[in-house]
Write an enzyme that holds these catalytic residues in place. Sequence first.
Site, PDB file in Angstrom:
ATOM      1  N   ASP A  11     -11.431  -4.700  -0.146  1.00 33.58           N
ATOM      2  CA  ASP A  11     -11.443  -4.415   1.299  1.00 33.58           C
ATOM      3  C   ASP A  11     -12.800  -4.572   1.982  1.00 33.58           C
ATOM      4  O   ASP A  11     -13.156  -3.774   2.855  1.00 33.58           O
ATOM      5  CB  ASP A  11     -10.917  -2.999   1.554  1.00 33.58           C
ATOM      6  CG  ASP A  11      -9.497  -2.802   1.105  1.00 33.58           C
ATOM      7  OD1 ASP A  11      -8.871  -3.770   0.642  1.00 33.58           O
ATOM      8  OD2 ASP A  11      -8.996  -1.660   1.188  1.00 33.58           O
ATOM      9  N   LYS A  97      -2.605  -5.974   1.210  1.00 31.42           N
ATOM     10  CA  LYS A  97      -1.944  -4.731   0.805  1.00 31.42           C
ATOM     11  C   LYS A  97      -1.815  -3.810   2.011  1.00 31.42           C
ATOM     12  O   LYS A  97      -2.622  -3.860   2.928  1.00 31.42           O
ATOM     13  CB  LYS A  97      -2.730  -4.036  -0.305  1.00 31.42           C
ATOM     14  CG  LYS A  97      -4.149  -3.622   0.075  1.00 31.42           C
ATOM     15  CD  LYS A  97      -4.906  -3.096  -1.129  1.00 31.42           C
ATOM     16  CE  LYS A  97      -6.305  -2.613  -0.780  1.00 31.42           C
ATOM     17  NZ  LYS A  97      -6.329  -1.457   0.124  1.00 31.42           N
ATOM     18  N   VAL A 125     -14.933  -1.077  -1.059  1.00 29.37           N
ATOM     19  CA  VAL A 125     -14.837   0.140  -0.253  1.00 29.37           C
ATOM     20  C   VAL A 125     -13.359   0.554  -0.112  1.00 29.37           C
ATOM     21  O   VAL A 125     -12.475  -0.275  -0.261  1.00 29.37           O
ATOM     22  CB  VAL A 125     -15.449  -0.095   1.151  1.00 29.37           C
ATOM     23  CG1 VAL A 125     -16.912  -0.469   1.040  1.00 29.37           C
ATOM     24  CG2 VAL A 125     -14.714  -1.183   1.933  1.00 29.37           C
ATOM     25  N   CYS A 130      -9.631   3.531  -1.525  1.00 34.23           N
ATOM     26  CA  CYS A 130      -8.980   2.349  -2.096  1.00 34.23           C
ATOM     27  C   CYS A 130      -9.548   1.968  -3.455  1.00 34.23           C
ATOM     28  O   CYS A 130      -8.801   1.516  -4.333  1.00 34.23           O
ATOM     29  CB  CYS A 130      -9.080   1.181  -1.121  1.00 34.23           C
ATOM     30  SG  CYS A 130      -8.153   1.477   0.404  1.00 34.23           S
TER      31      CYS A 130
END
Length: 225
Positions: A11, A97, A125, A130
């Site tokens: 991410d 996702k 991150v 996550c």
Amino acid sequence: MNNNNALLIIDMQQEDGFVLENFDTVVTHTAALLDSARRQQVPVIFTRHINQADGSDLPRGEPRADDGGPSSYRAGTWHVEIIECLTPKPDDWVIDKGRYSAFHRTDLDARLKTLEIDTLIISGVLTDVCVLSTVFDAFALGYHIRLVSDACTTTTLAGHYSALLIMANWVYSLEILTCAQCLRALESRDYLSLTSERPDAFAHQPPEFENTIARLHAHLARIQE
């Protein structure tokens, strides 16, 4: 480092709704990991957290904007794209996702198994959201995990270290290593990492939290010698 590794970057997106600790350093370290992985022909995988623009896929309690859609990571906006200095190349994978874990409702596990990947180098991150969720799912699915501690971050240093300590305590297939040591590993040089010697190795009570972080730092400092 064996040839069954993949670099999983969680991410690293344009979304700027959170102020992240030491983010510039994390970006620099991620770029170095990317460069080395590509030179060593280690598969590179990016994840993007994306929420449907109408909010139809949001989990219960997820913050919403005034129009009922998601307040962050909204599909169709520039916020969901990987930051420019880390732009994926055509051979890289990009896994989208809608939940914290990179494995939830995605084909990541199946794709890794097709390539006989058994070890994930994980960065990104947020450390306590996550990254943490992905590490626990990877552990449950049987992967060996190398977590690059200084290529991860979150909104507070307390949150970052809390997540590192939780993972160090209970993810038995986990190595924690710095970017410098991971680069050595990617280049098939000798490297050092922190592995848990026993369950709950970093157990502590609330008043001891700062001392426990110092103990973790001491372990990580030793592996950089």
